[in-house]
Design an enzyme around this catalytic site. Structure first.
Site, PDB file in Angstrom:
ATOM      1  N   LYS A  53       0.836  -1.200   0.000  1.00  0.00           N
ATOM      2  CA  LYS A  53       0.000   0.000   0.000  1.00  0.00           C
ATOM      3  C   LYS A  53       0.875   1.256   0.000  1.00  0.00           C
ATOM      4  CE  LYS A  53      -3.887  -2.380   2.086  1.00  0.00           C
ATOM      5  NZ  LYS A  53      -4.538  -2.895   3.290  1.00  0.00           N
ATOM      6  N   GLN A  97      -4.965  -1.815   9.413  1.00  0.00           N
ATOM      7  CA  GLN A  97      -4.868  -3.145   8.797  1.00  0.00           C
ATOM      8  C   GLN A  97      -5.482  -4.205   9.725  1.00  0.00           C
ATOM      9  OE1 GLN A  97      -3.698  -3.584   5.681  1.00  0.00           O
ATOM     10  NE2 GLN A  97      -4.048  -5.787   5.764  1.00  0.00           N
ATOM     11  N   ASP A 120     -11.427   2.616   3.788  1.00  0.00           N
ATOM     12  CA  ASP A 120     -11.791   1.191   3.679  1.00  0.00           C
ATOM     13  C   ASP A 120     -13.293   1.031   3.429  1.00  0.00           C
ATOM     14  OD1 ASP A 120      -9.895  -0.866   3.829  1.00  0.00           O
ATOM     15  OD2 ASP A 120      -9.622  -0.618   5.990  1.00  0.00           O
TER      16      ASP A 120
END
Ligand code: GUN
Length: 286
Positions: A53, A97, A120
């Site tokens: 990422k 995460q 997200d």
């Protein structure tokens, strides 16, 4: 019929090239999109995702910060870090995460992220916006799937889309996005009777169950667009999807490979969400 292979890497590159241009224009207006990624603990798969990422951010011109925290940190420490990032004008997207260590509540953490920075798309308000069709930061993998289907030239409206798997991360949101595209959507799951009888009716089949080779030739009709979201590591180390590619590719109309199908799109849509958040809510920085 042999399926044409949907090249997720190529589509991802095309979108990233567009994003690079958009980011350059935003920078001229004094806004550099910024993403913060929080990694708790040392899970090797999570470390690898987070590295990818950060690398992808650098390639398109997004400022990124990776915040590494020990697995033993308290939930309060993590929530405090999120609160600071919520206030930080250089950060437009926050991603924690997952999975988190067992002593930290995933729900408390997701709820703490500002909706404006929820790249997200996991926050309950983001999910609600998705359901009612309000413009929102969409969850990355489902959004990437819709892009891949559209770029095959398939018209989604009016088609029968069958989604196998009902997870919060993929199955439920992709079903909703397909519905917004005017597909007729059937959701199948572990308790569905006569699965093959239903999946054979699909014009578009999205599979997200996390079981290697779960879908075979008996589940697919000629011409179907097959999207395989699975990433399963075999004991041999080989990465395979939820669909038996060799069996299904000769029948399907279009099919995503694993790797190189849905996977490259997920990070790309994360970049796109960060840019969208910066455009919507960013202020010129000093
Ligand atoms: N872990 C595996 N996939 C994801 C994802 O899409 N977002 C977050 N935050 N964690 C993940």
């Amino acid at each position: 019929m042999t399926a044409s292979i949907i090249d997720g890497k190529k589509v991802a590159q095309e979108i990233r090239a567009q994003l690079t241009d958009e980011i350059a224009k935003l920078k001229q207006q004094g806004i550099q999109p910024g993403l913060a990624v929080i990694l708790v603990g040392e899970d090797p798969a999570s470390q690898s995702y987070v590295r990818s990422k950060a690398k992808a951010c650098g390639e398109v011109g997004i400022y990124s910060e990776v915040i590494r925290m020990e697995a033993s940190i308290s939930e309060t420490q993590l929530l405090d870090t999120i609160k600071q990032l919520n206030q930080n004008p250089n950060i437009h997207g926050i991603l924690v995460q997952l999975p988190l260590p067992a002593h930290i509540s995933e729900k408390a953490v997701i709820d703490a992220i500002s909706v404006e920075k929820d790249v997200d798309g996991f926050h309950p308000i983001s999910v609600g916006n998705l359901v009612i069709g309000s413009d929102a930061l969409l969850p990355c993998t489902p959004h990437g799937i819709i892009e891949l289907i559209k770029r095959t030239g398939t018209q989604i409206a009016g088609k029968h889309a069958v989604v196998v798997g009902r997870s919060n991360i993929v199955g439920k949101p992709v079903s909703m996005l397909l519905l917004h595209e005017n597909a007729t959507v059937t959701m199948c799951h572990s308790r569905t009777n006569n699965l093959a009888g239903i999946t054979r009716q699909a014009d578009i089949l999205v599979v997200a169950v996390g079981r290697a080779g779960f879908i075979g030739a008996e589940h697919v009709s000629p011409g179907t667009v097959v999207i395989d979201v699975g990433t399963n590591r075999l004991e041999s180390g080989k990465l395979v999807g939820d669909v038996k590619f060799d069996e299904v590719a000769p029948i399907a109309g279009h099919i995503t490979p694993v790797p190189g199908g849905v996977g490259p799109m997920t990070i790309t849509m994360l970049l796109a969400n960060t840019v969208k958040a910066a455009k919507l809510y960013g202020r010129p920085q000093k």
